[in-house]
Design a protein around this motif. Structure first.
Motif, short mmCIF file in Angstrom:
data_model
loop_
_atom_site.label_atom_id
_atom_site.label_comp_id
_atom_site.label_asym_id
_atom_site.label_seq_id
_atom_site.Cartn_x
_atom_site.Cartn_y
_atom_site.Cartn_z
N PHE A 237 0.83 -1.20 0.00
CA PHE A 237 0.00 0.00 0.00
C PHE A 237 0.87 1.26 0.00
O PHE A 237 0.47 2.30 -0.53
N ALA A 238 2.05 1.18 0.59
CA ALA A 238 2.96 2.32 0.58
C ALA A 238 3.36 2.66 -0.86
O ALA A 238 3.44 3.85 -1.23
N LYS A 239 3.59 1.64 -1.67
CA LYS A 239 3.92 1.89 -3.08
C LYS A 239 2.73 2.50 -3.81
O LYS A 239 2.88 3.44 -4.60
N ALA A 240 1.54 1.97 -3.54
CA ALA A 240 0.34 2.45 -4.25
C ALA A 240 0.01 3.89 -3.89
O ALA A 240 -0.49 4.65 -4.74
N PHE A 241 0.28 4.29 -2.64
CA PHE A 241 -0.09 5.63 -2.19
C PHE A 241 1.13 6.52 -1.95
O PHE A 241 0.99 7.62 -1.41
N ASN A 242 2.29 6.02 -2.32
CA ASN A 242 3.53 6.80 -2.21
C ASN A 242 3.75 7.29 -0.78
O ASN A 242 4.04 8.46 -0.53
N THR A 243 3.60 6.37 0.17
CA THR A 243 3.80 6.70 1.59
C THR A 243 5.27 6.48 1.92
O THR A 243 5.72 5.35 2.10
N GLN A 244 6.02 7.59 1.99
CA GLN A 244 7.46 7.53 2.20
C GLN A 244 7.86 8.40 3.39
O GLN A 244 7.10 9.26 3.83
N TYR A 245 9.07 8.14 3.89
CA TYR A 245 9.61 8.97 4.96
C TYR A 245 11.09 9.22 4.71
O TYR A 245 11.76 8.44 4.00
N LEU A 246 11.59 10.31 5.23
CA LEU A 246 13.00 10.63 5.13
C LEU A 246 13.73 9.97 6.28
O LEU A 246 13.45 10.23 7.45
N SER A 247 14.63 9.04 5.97
CA SER A 247 15.34 8.27 7.00
C SER A 247 16.40 9.12 7.69
O SER A 247 16.71 10.24 7.27
N LYS A 248 16.99 8.56 8.76
CA LYS A 248 18.06 9.26 9.48
C LYS A 248 19.24 9.53 8.56
O LYS A 248 19.99 10.49 8.76
N GLU A 249 19.38 8.66 7.55
CA GLU A 249 20.50 8.80 6.61
C GLU A 249 20.18 9.78 5.49
O GLU A 249 20.99 9.98 4.58
N GLY A 250 18.96 10.36 5.52
CA GLY A 250 18.59 11.34 4.51
C GLY A 250 18.06 10.74 3.22
O GLY A 250 18.02 11.42 2.19
N LYS A 251 17.61 9.47 3.27
CA LYS A 251 17.07 8.81 2.08
C LYS A 251 15.55 8.69 2.19
O LYS A 251 15.01 8.53 3.28
N GLN A 252 14.87 8.77 1.06
CA GLN A 252 13.43 8.53 1.02
C GLN A 252 13.17 7.02 1.01
O GLN A 252 13.68 6.31 0.15
N GLU A 253 12.42 6.54 1.98
CA GLU A 253 12.13 5.11 2.13
C GLU A 253 10.63 4.89 2.21
O GLU A 253 9.88 5.73 2.75
N LEU A 254 10.16 3.75 1.71
CA LEU A 254 8.77 3.36 1.85
C LEU A 254 8.51 2.86 3.27
O LEU A 254 9.37 2.19 3.86
N VAL A 255 7.34 3.16 3.81
CA VAL A 255 6.98 2.62 5.12
C VAL A 255 6.55 1.16 4.98
O VAL A 255 6.14 0.72 3.90
N TRP A 256 6.65 0.44 6.08
CA TRP A 256 6.14 -0.93 6.18
C TRP A 256 4.89 -0.87 7.05
O TRP A 256 4.86 -0.15 8.05
N GLN A 257 3.86 -1.65 6.68
CA GLN A 257 2.57 -1.44 7.32
C GLN A 257 1.91 -2.72 7.84
O GLN A 257 2.25 -3.84 7.43
N THR A 258 0.95 -2.49 8.76
CA THR A 258 0.10 -3.58 9.26
C THR A 258 -1.35 -3.11 9.25
O THR A 258 -1.63 -1.91 9.23
#
Length: 470
Positions: A237-258
């Motif tokens: 669902f993160a891919k489908a809705f582009n749910t991302q966050y900026l990590s501590k390392e400064g990279k855009q990452e997809l969230v993992w969900q339940t």
């Protein structure tokens, strides 16, 4: 001539017994639209207690309650292909509103992964926003072809939790925490149902999930009932809705969900797990009426039950005072028995003279006179004993009616005969699962040899629990 039973006996016709009990115990009625239900006050009181107990556990797990709209744009559901495919046959779609055709049809909420993810994508910006743990209590609509009150209705009440995490491991562990600490604890220690905690096969997985954890209970007729599920959604669902966050390392990452949920189906499970030919039996920890104090007749008895009721309430017992002496006592006693109230305290003129009351216990059965003065101290112990008895009976039924088998034919035979079968998943596999389905038998879940939840479908020693189900 023998008096006709109040309920159809379970052994004669279990489904008819179930429907009789719902009607006679005044739990629910069929709604005016096929597949809907009206939950009556006593039945809703059971659901309210389930909500209270579950809500406390959900909040202990860190989730907060919120609310999202009932109507979902149809385009949202098409964003995750497996999800829309899984729910398409059950959708109720609104095409007109305010007397006009809508520009885009809206779906009446079947579940909220899509609309919640749309907002998660706005709310989550940084790793500091995670984990995001949300729960909502709501109604959902899934158009049901074979409705049965509480078990399968087109509209039902439930809670649905939705979470977003920075890593796969965090999401996996949280789904497992809900599975055990929230659902498993509630169903075992409050509902008194000895559920099996397991992993769904790929065929039975929630649409859009990478793993589904389930809780399966054996009902009085030996069939299985899925009482709750907790899903790992991966990043689908993160891919489908582009749910991302900026990590501590400064990279855009997809969230993992339940996501995870339980519903008013639990009321049906309560009925079929603990009910007998005399009606419902409600576990004391769940009961919104743990003790009913009844006046048999006479003004003095009425005064005494009111006094005693106040004392018991002060002692922390959930009490109902029945002082309706203008209604025949026998009729009232049968009504409370049907409703499954754990304890009745009956007081009449003769009891008052002796300073005693009649203690009637619904769960083990039987009556005995007790000193009225002893009741505030005695009743908590009685309620604890009766809670333990229901769980013990549930466990004994499941264990005595579960067979270890080695072939598909033996598994099907055990299920058709009204029990469960355990068979090595390596001997069954997806092909055997498909063969069982031809006989209306399904793999309810996968468990490890020690009864724990396996980490993968193909983990060594994994066993399949096979049964007919509701």
């Amino acid at each position: 001539m023998a008096k006709a039973p109040v309920l159809t006996p379970q052994a004669e016709d279990f489904p008819r017994w179930y429907q009789d009990l719902i009607n006679k115990a005044e739990l629910a009625d069929n709604g005016p639209v096929r597949g809907t239900m009206v939950i009556r006050p006593y039945g809703y009181g059971l659901w309210e207690r389930m909500q209270q107990e579950m809500d406390a556990r959900i909040k202990d797990a860190g989730a907060q309650n919120a609310y999202f709209p009932l109507f979902i744009p149809q385009s949202y559901l098409t964003k995750e292909a497996e999800h829309v495919e899984g729910f398409a046959p059950e959708l109720a779609v609104v095409t007109h509103g305010g007397g006009k055709e809508l520009e885009e049809p809206v779906v009446v909420r079947p579940t909220s992964e899509t609309i919640i993810n749309d907002y998660f994508s706005k709310w989550v910006q940084s790793y500091r926003d995670l984990p995001l743990l949300i729960n909502q209590w709501a109604n959902v609509v899934r158009w049901e072809m074979r409705p049965r009150v509480f078990l399968r209705t087109s509209e039902f009440l439930w809670q649905e939790g939705h979470t977003a995490h920075a890593t796969y491991e965090d999401a996996r562990d949280y789904a497992a925490r809900i599975h055990t600490d929230v659902y498993g604890d509630f169903m075992t220690n409050v509902l008194g149902i000895d559920v099996v905690l397991g992993r769904k096969t790929a065929k039975e997985r929630f649409a859009g999930a990478i793993n589904t954890l389930t809780l399966e209970g054996m009902m009085g007729d030996g069939k299985a009932l899925q009482l709750g599920t907790s899903h790992e959604l991966g990043t689908n669902f993160a891919k489908a809705f582009n749910t991302q966050y900026l990590s501590k390392e400064g990279k855009q990452e997809l969230v993992w969900q339940t996501s995870w949920g339980v519903s008013t189906r639990m009321v049906g499970g309560l009925i079929m797990s603990h009910g007998d030919d005399n009606g419902l039996r409600v576990p004391p920890r769940l009961a919104h009426v743990q003790v009913v104090v009844m006046a048999i007749k006479g003004d003095e008895a009425v005064a005494k039950v009111r006094e005693l009721g106040a004392q018991l309430k002060a002692a922390g017992i959930r009490v109902h005072i029945d002082d309706r002496v203008d209604t025949p006592f026998g009729r009232r006693a049968v009504d409370w028995e049907l409703k499954g109230v754990p304890v009745r305290i009956e007081i009449g003129p003769r009891d008052l003279e002796a300073g005693t009351a009649m203690l009637a216990r619904r769960i083990p059965g039987g009556k005995e006179p007790v000193q009225i003065s002893a009741l505030p101290d005695l009743l908590p112990k009685v309620l604890d004993e009766d809670q333990a008895q229901l769980l013990r009976e549930s466990r004994e039924r499941r264990e005595s009616r579960t067979s270890d088998v080695s072939t598909i034919e033996e598994a099907a035979e055990a299920a058709v005969a009204g029990g469960w079968a355990r068979i090595p998943w390596a001997d069954l596999g997806p092909q055997g699962e498909a063969k069982l389905a031809e006989q209306a038998v399904s793999v309810r879940c996968l468990i490890a040899e020690d009864g724990s939840v396996p980490e993968a479908d193909d983990a060594p020693g994994t066993l399949a629990i096979v049964a007919r189900s509701y």
